[in-house]
Design a protein around this motif. Structure first.
Motif, PDB file in Angstrom:
ATOM      1  N   LEU A 149       0.838  -1.200   0.000  1.00  0.00           N
ATOM      2  CA  LEU A 149       0.000   0.000   0.000  1.00  0.00           C
ATOM      3  C   LEU A 149       0.874   1.251   0.000  1.00  0.00           C
ATOM      4  CD1 LEU A 149      -2.798   1.375   0.238  1.00  0.00           C
ATOM      5  CD2 LEU A 149      -2.535   1.216   2.726  1.00  0.00           C
ATOM      6  N   ASN A 150       1.910   1.237   0.811  1.00  0.00           N
ATOM      7  CA  ASN A 150       2.806   2.397   0.865  1.00  0.00           C
ATOM      8  C   ASN A 150       3.546   2.610  -0.448  1.00  0.00           C
ATOM      9  OD1 ASN A 150       2.092   3.101   3.483  1.00  0.00           O
ATOM     10  ND2 ASN A 150       3.659   1.799   4.390  1.00  0.00           N
ATOM     11  N   ARG A 151       3.893   1.525  -1.142  1.00  0.00           N
ATOM     12  CA  ARG A 151       4.591   1.655  -2.424  1.00  0.00           C
ATOM     13  C   ARG A 151       3.699   2.258  -3.509  1.00  0.00           C
ATOM     14  NH1 ARG A 151       6.937  -3.176  -0.792  1.00  0.00           N
ATOM     15  NH2 ARG A 151       5.531  -4.464  -2.002  1.00  0.00           N
ATOM     16  N   VAL A 152       2.403   1.956  -3.464  1.00  0.00           N
ATOM     17  CA  VAL A 152       1.507   2.469  -4.518  1.00  0.00           C
ATOM     18  C   VAL A 152       0.769   3.737  -4.085  1.00  0.00           C
ATOM     19  CG1 VAL A 152       1.185   0.216  -5.586  1.00  0.00           C
ATOM     20  CG2 VAL A 152      -0.420   0.979  -3.830  1.00  0.00           C
ATOM     21  N   ARG A 153       1.072   4.215  -2.894  1.00  0.00           N
ATOM     22  CA  ARG A 153       0.394   5.418  -2.379  1.00  0.00           C
ATOM     23  C   ARG A 153       0.494   6.586  -3.358  1.00  0.00           C
ATOM     24  NH1 ARG A 153      -0.591   7.335   3.361  1.00  0.00           N
ATOM     25  NH2 ARG A 153      -0.138   5.176   3.823  1.00  0.00           N
ATOM     26  N   GLY A 154       1.680   6.823  -3.893  1.00  0.00           N
ATOM     27  CA  GLY A 154       1.863   7.926  -4.841  1.00  0.00           C
ATOM     28  C   GLY A 154       1.045   7.749  -6.114  1.00  0.00           C
ATOM     29  N   ASP A 155       0.917   6.493  -6.576  1.00  0.00           N
ATOM     30  CA  ASP A 155       0.130   6.225  -7.779  1.00  0.00           C
ATOM     31  C   ASP A 155      -1.370   6.329  -7.508  1.00  0.00           C
ATOM     32  OD1 ASP A 155       2.482   5.745  -9.144  1.00  0.00           O
ATOM     33  OD2 ASP A 155       2.406   3.569  -8.816  1.00  0.00           O
ATOM     34  N   LEU A 156      -1.765   5.931  -6.299  1.00  0.00           N
ATOM     35  CA  LEU A 156      -3.191   5.954  -5.956  1.00  0.00           C
ATOM     36  C   LEU A 156      -3.689   7.346  -5.568  1.00  0.00           C
ATOM     37  CD1 LEU A 156      -3.554   2.697  -3.828  1.00  0.00           C
ATOM     38  CD2 LEU A 156      -4.331   3.086  -6.163  1.00  0.00           C
ATOM     39  N   ALA A 157      -2.795   8.185  -5.074  1.00  0.00           N
ATOM     40  CA  ALA A 157      -3.204   9.503  -4.566  1.00  0.00           C
ATOM     41  C   ALA A 157      -4.002  10.318  -5.595  1.00  0.00           C
ATOM     42  CB  ALA A 157      -1.986  10.283  -4.079  1.00  0.00           C
ATOM     43  N   PRO A 158      -3.571  10.427  -6.858  1.00  0.00           N
ATOM     44  CA  PRO A 158      -4.375  11.199  -7.820  1.00  0.00           C
ATOM     45  C   PRO A 158      -5.756  10.584  -8.060  1.00  0.00           C
ATOM     46  CG  PRO A 158      -2.164  10.828  -8.690  1.00  0.00           C
ATOM     47  CD  PRO A 158      -2.296  10.006  -7.441  1.00  0.00           C
ATOM     48  N   GLN A 159      -5.817   9.244  -8.089  1.00  0.00           N
ATOM     49  CA  GLN A 159      -7.104   8.592  -8.301  1.00  0.00           C
ATOM     50  C   GLN A 159      -8.038   8.829  -7.113  1.00  0.00           C
ATOM     51  OE1 GLN A 159      -6.284   4.470  -9.103  1.00  0.00           O
ATOM     52  NE2 GLN A 159      -4.852   4.971 -10.737  1.00  0.00           N
ATOM     53  N   ILE A 160      -7.495   8.772  -5.911  1.00  0.00           N
ATOM     54  CA  ILE A 160      -8.312   9.022  -4.716  1.00  0.00           C
ATOM     55  C   ILE A 160      -8.777  10.474  -4.710  1.00  0.00           C
ATOM     56  CG2 ILE A 160      -8.229   9.185  -2.197  1.00  0.00           C
ATOM     57  CD1 ILE A 160      -6.381   6.719  -2.270  1.00  0.00           C
ATOM     58  N   SER A 161      -7.884  11.398  -5.062  1.00  0.00           N
ATOM     59  CA  SER A 161      -8.272  12.803  -5.124  1.00  0.00           C
ATOM     60  C   SER A 161      -9.394  13.017  -6.123  1.00  0.00           C
ATOM     61  CB  SER A 161      -7.078  13.672  -5.535  1.00  0.00           C
ATOM     62  OG  SER A 161      -6.118  13.683  -4.517  1.00  0.00           O
ATOM     63  N   ARG A 162      -9.296  12.357  -7.278  1.00  0.00           N
ATOM     64  CA  ARG A 162     -10.345  12.493  -8.293  1.00  0.00           C
ATOM     65  C   ARG A 162     -11.665  11.933  -7.774  1.00  0.00           C
ATOM     66  NH1 ARG A 162      -7.453  10.844 -12.086  1.00  0.00           N
ATOM     67  NH2 ARG A 162      -7.954   8.635 -12.041  1.00  0.00           N
TER      68      ARG A 162
END
Length: 189
Positions: free
Chosen positions: A172-185
């Protein structure tokens, strides 16, 4: 006497003419003064209106900036909350019946990177799941407690010189940066 009257009339006419000219000149001066005053009032009004418009633009910009900052802070807070909830969920998975299968997958992936591992480290509460996963994989490795390794495993190679950690929270921590824009959207919708 007629000459006196004539001179008096002429003087009176000159006086009237001078008064009329003075009156006309005074009216002209007053009109110019009114025009200058009106021009000054108009100029000041335009300056004040321009200053007011500029202040309105600055105020709107400041309000927009503040609003954006508040939205960003709220989104960051919600995003942090989403990751916290996700991490809590991953920790709760360790008590599920499916967890040994999950650990088996994590072990398989780690063993592909470090096939000569001698030791598996995991949180003490997860040792049963680790042992079940090792049995499923047909592998015999020492299982040691390491409370720093939760929601997965850490393999240690021969002599402790090499190790690899594969945990759900780590993923989860490794993909946090990749997931952050999707979560923001998603949060913006």
């Amino acid at each position: 006497m007629a000459l006196d009257k004539l001179l008096e009339n002429e003087a009176q006419q000159d006086i009237e003419r001078i008064r009329a000219e003075a009156q006309g000149r005074a009216e002209q001066i007053v009109a110019q003064a009114h025009e200058q005053a009106q021009a000054l009032i108009d100029s000041r009004t335009r300056q004040l209106d321009s200053a007011r418009q500029a202040e309105l633009v600055r105020a709107r910009s400041a309000a927009d900036l503040d609003s954006s900052a508040q939205r960003l802070a709220a989104a960051d807070s919600l995003q942090a909350q989403a990751f916290t909830v996700s991490e809590q969920y991953l920790h709760s998975v360790t008590t599920s019946a499916e967890y040994p299968m999950i650990v088996s997958k994590l072990l398989q992936e780690a063993l592909q990177v470090l096939p000569d591992a001698e030791v598996v480290e995991a949180a003490l509460a997860e040792h049963d799941a680790v042992r079940q996963a090792l049995a499923q994989l047909g592998r015999q490795l020492d299982v040691r407690p390491n409370e720093q390794v939760k929601t997965g495993v850490r393999l240690v190679g021969k002599g402790g010189k090499a190790s690899i950690q594969n945990t759900l929270v780590g993923r989860l921590n490794r993909v946090r940066g990749d997931l952050a824009p999707q979560i923001s959207r998603l949060l913006a919708e």
